[in-house]
Design a protein around this motif. Structure first.
Motif, PDB file in Angstrom:
ATOM      1  N   GLY A 225       0.811  -1.211   0.000  1.00  0.00           N
ATOM      2  CA  GLY A 225       0.000   0.000   0.000  1.00  0.00           C
ATOM      3  C   GLY A 225       0.844   1.262   0.000  1.00  0.00           C
ATOM      4  O   GLY A 225       0.574   2.213  -0.744  1.00  0.00           O
ATOM      5  N   ALA A 226       1.918   1.290   0.832  1.00  0.00           N
ATOM      6  CA  ALA A 226       2.778   2.473   0.897  1.00  0.00           C
ATOM      7  C   ALA A 226       3.508   2.702  -0.418  1.00  0.00           C
ATOM      8  O   ALA A 226       3.583   3.836  -0.913  1.00  0.00           O
ATOM      9  CB  ALA A 226       3.777   2.313   2.045  1.00  0.00           C
ATOM     10  N   VAL A 227       4.036   1.620  -0.993  1.00  0.00           N
ATOM     11  CA  VAL A 227       4.758   1.760  -2.263  1.00  0.00           C
ATOM     12  C   VAL A 227       3.809   2.221  -3.373  1.00  0.00           C
ATOM     13  O   VAL A 227       4.153   3.100  -4.176  1.00  0.00           O
ATOM     14  CB  VAL A 227       5.438   0.424  -2.639  1.00  0.00           C
ATOM     15  CG1 VAL A 227       5.997   0.491  -4.047  1.00  0.00           C
ATOM     16  CG2 VAL A 227       6.550   0.105  -1.657  1.00  0.00           C
ATOM     17  N   THR A 228       2.606   1.630  -3.422  1.00  0.00           N
ATOM     18  CA  THR A 228       1.641   2.038  -4.443  1.00  0.00           C
ATOM     19  C   THR A 228       1.253   3.503  -4.267  1.00  0.00           C
ATOM     20  O   THR A 228       1.123   4.252  -5.242  1.00  0.00           O
ATOM     21  CB  THR A 228       0.389   1.150  -4.369  1.00  0.00           C
ATOM     22  OG1 THR A 228       0.775  -0.222  -4.474  1.00  0.00           O
ATOM     23  CG2 THR A 228      -0.579   1.490  -5.478  1.00  0.00           C
ATOM     24  N   TRP A 229       1.075   3.918  -3.032  1.00  0.00           N
ATOM     25  CA  TRP A 229       0.724   5.323  -2.759  1.00  0.00           C
ATOM     26  C   TRP A 229       1.822   6.257  -3.252  1.00  0.00           C
ATOM     27  O   TRP A 229       1.543   7.267  -3.917  1.00  0.00           O
ATOM     28  CB  TRP A 229       0.490   5.500  -1.270  1.00  0.00           C
ATOM     29  CG  TRP A 229       0.113   6.896  -0.859  1.00  0.00           C
ATOM     30  CD1 TRP A 229       0.943   7.897  -0.482  1.00  0.00           C
ATOM     31  CD2 TRP A 229      -1.209   7.442  -0.803  1.00  0.00           C
ATOM     32  NE1 TRP A 229       0.240   9.031  -0.188  1.00  0.00           N
ATOM     33  CE2 TRP A 229      -1.090   8.788  -0.370  1.00  0.00           C
ATOM     34  CE3 TRP A 229      -2.461   6.926  -1.061  1.00  0.00           C
ATOM     35  CZ2 TRP A 229      -2.188   9.605  -0.205  1.00  0.00           C
ATOM     36  CZ3 TRP A 229      -3.558   7.752  -0.895  1.00  0.00           C
ATOM     37  CH2 TRP A 229      -3.419   9.069  -0.468  1.00  0.00           C
ATOM     38  N   LEU A 230       3.078   5.916  -2.959  1.00  0.00           N
ATOM     39  CA  LEU A 230       4.194   6.772  -3.376  1.00  0.00           C
ATOM     40  C   LEU A 230       4.361   6.771  -4.887  1.00  0.00           C
ATOM     41  O   LEU A 230       4.597   7.818  -5.504  1.00  0.00           O
ATOM     42  CB  LEU A 230       5.479   6.306  -2.693  1.00  0.00           C
ATOM     43  CG  LEU A 230       5.522   6.460  -1.161  1.00  0.00           C
ATOM     44  CD1 LEU A 230       6.809   5.876  -0.605  1.00  0.00           C
ATOM     45  CD2 LEU A 230       5.392   7.924  -0.758  1.00  0.00           C
ATOM     46  N   VAL A 231       4.245   5.582  -5.490  1.00  0.00           N
ATOM     47  CA  VAL A 231       4.440   5.491  -6.939  1.00  0.00           C
ATOM     48  C   VAL A 231       3.337   6.244  -7.675  1.00  0.00           C
ATOM     49  O   VAL A 231       3.608   6.986  -8.635  1.00  0.00           O
ATOM     50  CB  VAL A 231       4.482   4.008  -7.381  1.00  0.00           C
ATOM     51  CG1 VAL A 231       4.424   3.901  -8.891  1.00  0.00           C
ATOM     52  CG2 VAL A 231       5.754   3.343  -6.870  1.00  0.00           C
ATOM     53  N   THR A 232       2.092   6.059  -7.244  1.00  0.00           N
ATOM     54  CA  THR A 232       1.001   6.766  -7.917  1.00  0.00           C
ATOM     55  C   THR A 232       1.086   8.271  -7.690  1.00  0.00           C
ATOM     56  O   THR A 232       0.750   9.047  -8.588  1.00  0.00           O
ATOM     57  CB  THR A 232      -0.361   6.254  -7.421  1.00  0.00           C
ATOM     58  OG1 THR A 232      -0.386   6.292  -5.975  1.00  0.00           O
ATOM     59  CG2 THR A 232      -0.600   4.829  -7.873  1.00  0.00           C
ATOM     60  N   ARG A 234       3.848   9.960  -7.441  1.00  0.00           N
ATOM     61  CA  ARG A 234       4.878  10.429  -8.360  1.00  0.00           C
ATOM     62  C   ARG A 234       4.374  10.415  -9.805  1.00  0.00           C
ATOM     63  O   ARG A 234       4.658  11.325 -10.586  1.00  0.00           O
ATOM     64  CB  ARG A 234       6.122   9.546  -8.234  1.00  0.00           C
ATOM     65  CG  ARG A 234       7.287   9.967  -9.133  1.00  0.00           C
ATOM     66  CD  ARG A 234       8.481   9.069  -8.928  1.00  0.00           C
ATOM     67  NE  ARG A 234       9.590   9.457  -9.756  1.00  0.00           N
ATOM     68  CZ  ARG A 234      10.477  10.383  -9.458  1.00  0.00           C
ATOM     69  NH1 ARG A 234      10.368  11.014  -8.297  1.00  0.00           N
ATOM     70  NH2 ARG A 234      11.457  10.689 -10.269  1.00  0.00           N
ATOM     71  N   ALA A 235       3.606   9.348 -10.142  1.00  0.00           N
ATOM     72  CA  ALA A 235       3.104   9.249 -11.508  1.00  0.00           C
ATOM     73  C   ALA A 235       2.046  10.309 -11.806  1.00  0.00           C
ATOM     74  O   ALA A 235       1.952  10.798 -12.937  1.00  0.00           O
ATOM     75  CB  ALA A 235       2.531   7.850 -11.749  1.00  0.00           C
ATOM     76  N   LEU A 236       1.237  10.660 -10.796  1.00  0.00           N
ATOM     77  CA  LEU A 236       0.149  11.604 -11.007  1.00  0.00           C
ATOM     78  C   LEU A 236       0.545  13.047 -10.729  1.00  0.00           C
ATOM     79  O   LEU A 236      -0.294  13.946 -10.877  1.00  0.00           O
ATOM     80  CB  LEU A 236      -1.049  11.224 -10.125  1.00  0.00           C
ATOM     81  CG  LEU A 236      -1.722   9.892 -10.462  1.00  0.00           C
ATOM     82  CD1 LEU A 236      -2.818   9.594  -9.457  1.00  0.00           C
ATOM     83  CD2 LEU A 236      -2.291   9.908 -11.870  1.00  0.00           C
ATOM     84  N   GLY A 241      -0.105  18.998 -11.908  1.00  0.00           N
ATOM     85  CA  GLY A 241       0.411  20.218 -12.510  1.00  0.00           C
ATOM     86  C   GLY A 241      -0.469  20.699 -13.656  1.00  0.00           C
ATOM     87  O   GLY A 241      -0.721  21.911 -13.805  1.00  0.00           O
ATOM     88  N   ILE A 242      -0.944  19.763 -14.473  1.00  0.00           N
ATOM     89  CA  ILE A 242      -1.839  20.131 -15.572  1.00  0.00           C
ATOM     90  C   ILE A 242      -3.141  20.702 -15.023  1.00  0.00           C
ATOM     91  O   ILE A 242      -3.656  21.715 -15.511  1.00  0.00           O
ATOM     92  CB  ILE A 242      -2.108  18.897 -16.459  1.00  0.00           C
ATOM     93  CG1 ILE A 242      -0.818  18.449 -17.147  1.00  0.00           C
ATOM     94  CG2 ILE A 242      -3.185  19.202 -17.488  1.00  0.00           C
ATOM     95  CD1 ILE A 242      -0.967  17.150 -17.908  1.00  0.00           C
TER      96      ILE A 242
END
Length: 500
Positions: A225-232, A234-236, A241-242
């Motif tokens: 869960g923590a890794v998915t939260w951090l990765v998403t 960063r990805a989002l 910004g948009i």
């Protein structure tokens, strides 16, 4: 708060990934536990059968149940049971047992077999015994005078039957896997050997594995869960910004701004590029609309001001009223308003009709509505039909004729013909022509190349713009090039109407 949290893509992605991993871990854990338990149970069954077979071999080779050397300890409880369910032999310290053929733990003394032989003496038949002895006094079995600890040879069954039970040995109760192996044709008849193998190793291993899973799975799910939260996140981050830049553009109404484009080649980068392309198109459209409104206001102001001046003079001095000038300004104003209205409908995406229009007939009608002017008109009209709006197509042909007559020196040529799937209308003149650099600019709205000419002699710069827009809406095109006579040659191409 709850709706806001799970309304986030990041939260939903994290929850989804965690649930998927949890289901996978549960399935994998259950499979591991089942496989581990099955393997250890099979191992215990093999050990129980091995112990039972050793005892069975001893019985089959002539060892009496009372003389068997049974395994000591609480790992292998053993029972030897006859066909009547009597316990003939049992392991030491056995206090209780279940899951076997007998719940007894103390062996009983087997009864004496009356047919087993005599006490060593012969009878009136010359010494033959009851077990079929021969004339030499040797029998197939031992009599009473033989060894009481020895039995006839027996047959061991090929397969053992398995079962599960428990036993208490020396005060300690455990679960066991039992194997039942039958030995046939012994002195005591058919005997069954029960031997058990402890399931403590299986229970301990399964318990340890289950404990590890109960501790490790939540930790692993937390890490996922923590890794998915951090990765998403960063990805989002570029998406945020948009979003923020689009919000700022909406607030400031500055369409010249652009959203940041990440230096990647993924979907987010393509979204940013598409958003910037949309903003550029929107900026162009808004700027075009703004310029259109400004030009329209400018073009309308002149005839309105002229008409007002003439009317005011006429009101003050009726004898000075220029009726012809007022009518001309009114007509000019009417034509300009009609052109602006048509452009507005075209910009709004109005679809042309499906009426069948003969371009040769249409061109003839437009020519008949124009009085003979200072230039001659040569025609070459072949019937060809197209599908579309008759009024809009008439406006196109009329605008091309007006433009050619305005700029021709002495001659205007108009031709209508079919070229394969296209209907072609050509309108040319022998005037000064169009400079190479201005061939596309003349189709812009409110563009007049001859800025010095009088407004009464020229249009508002909408005729060619309207003609091209109508051509495009009808699936065709309008282009210009130099004519053989030296002037401009406009070519209108439209798809030929399908055969009815």
């Amino acid at each position: 708060m709850r709706r806001r949290l799970f309304g986030s893509v990041r939260a939903r992605a994290t929850l989804g990934a965690t649930l998927v991993v949890a289901v996978a871990l549960l399935a994998a854990g259950a499979s591991v536990l089942l496989a581990l338990r099955s393997n250890l149970t099979d191992q215990a069954s093999s050990e129980a059968e091995s112990s039972a077979r050793k005892v069975a071999v001893s019985i089959a080779t002539g060892t009496a149940p009372a003389a068997l050397e049974l395994p000591d300890g609480d790992d292998t409880p053993v029972q030897v049971v006859d066909g009547d369910g009597r316990l003939l032999a049992a392991g030491e310290d056995l206090e209780r047992i279940s899951g076997t053929g007998s719940s007894a733990v103390k062996p009983v003394t087997p009864p004496v077999d009356d047919d087993g032989g005599d006490d060593g003496g012969g009878d009136d038949d010359g010494g033959s015994d009851r077990h079929g002895g021969d004339g030499n006094g040797k029998g197939k079995g031992k009599g009473k005078g033989g060894d009481d600890d020895s039995y006839a040879y027996g047959e061991i069954a090929d397969d053992a039957e398995g079962g599960k039970g428990s036993a208490t040995v020396d005060g300690e109760t455990r679960d066991y896997r039992f194997a039942a192996l039958e030995v046939k044709n012994t002195r005591q008849g058919d005997l069954t050997v029960y031997a058990g193998a402890s399931l403590s190793a299986e229970q301990s291993a399964v318990g340890t594995a289950l404990t590890v899973m109960l501790i490790g799975f939540p930790v692993l799910l937390g890490v996922v869960g923590a890794v998915t939260w951090l990765v998403t996140r960063r990805a989002l981050r570029p998406v945020e910004g948009i979003r923020s830049e689009m919000s700022a553009i909406t607030a400031s109404q500055d369409l010249a701004r652009r959203v940041p484009e990440p230096a990647t080649h993924d979907e987010v980068a393509r979204l940013a590029r598409t958003t910037n392309e949309t903003l550029a198109a929107l900026e162009t459209s808004v700027e075009r609309q703004r310029r259109f409104v400004a030009d329209a206001s400018h073009e309308l102001r002149s005839p309105i001001a002229s008409l007002r001046t003439q009317l005011e003079v006429g009101a003050a001095h009726p004898e000075l009223l220029d009726v012809d000038g007022a009518v001309a300004d009114t007509v000019r104003l009417q034509e300009l308003a009609a052109g602006l209205l048509l452009l507005a409908r075209l910009d709004a995406g109005e679809r042309p009709g499906e009426a069948r229009v003969d371009l040769a007939t249409l061109a003839g009608e437009e020519l008949s509505q124009r009085p003979a002017g200072r230039v001659a008109v040569r025609t070459h009209l072949e019937p060809v039909e197209v599908a579309g709006s008759r009024s809009q197509l008439a406006r196109v042909v009329g605008n091309l004729l007006d433009n050619a007559q305005r700029h021709a020196r002495s001659r205007v040529d108009i031709a209508v013909r079919a070229e394969g799937p296209w209907a072609v209308v050509e309108v040319g003149d022998d005037g000064a022509g169009v400079p190479e650099a201005e061939l596309e600019r003349i189709f812009e709205r409110f563009v007049r190349l001859d800025d010095a000419r009088a407004r009464d002699d020229g249009g508002a710069g909408l005729g060619l713009a309207i003609a091209r827009d109508v051509a495009v809406r009808h699936g065709g095109a309008l282009t210009v090039r130099s004519s053989p006579a030296g002037g401009a040659l406009f070519e209108l191409r439209l798809p030929v109407a399908p055969v009815a």
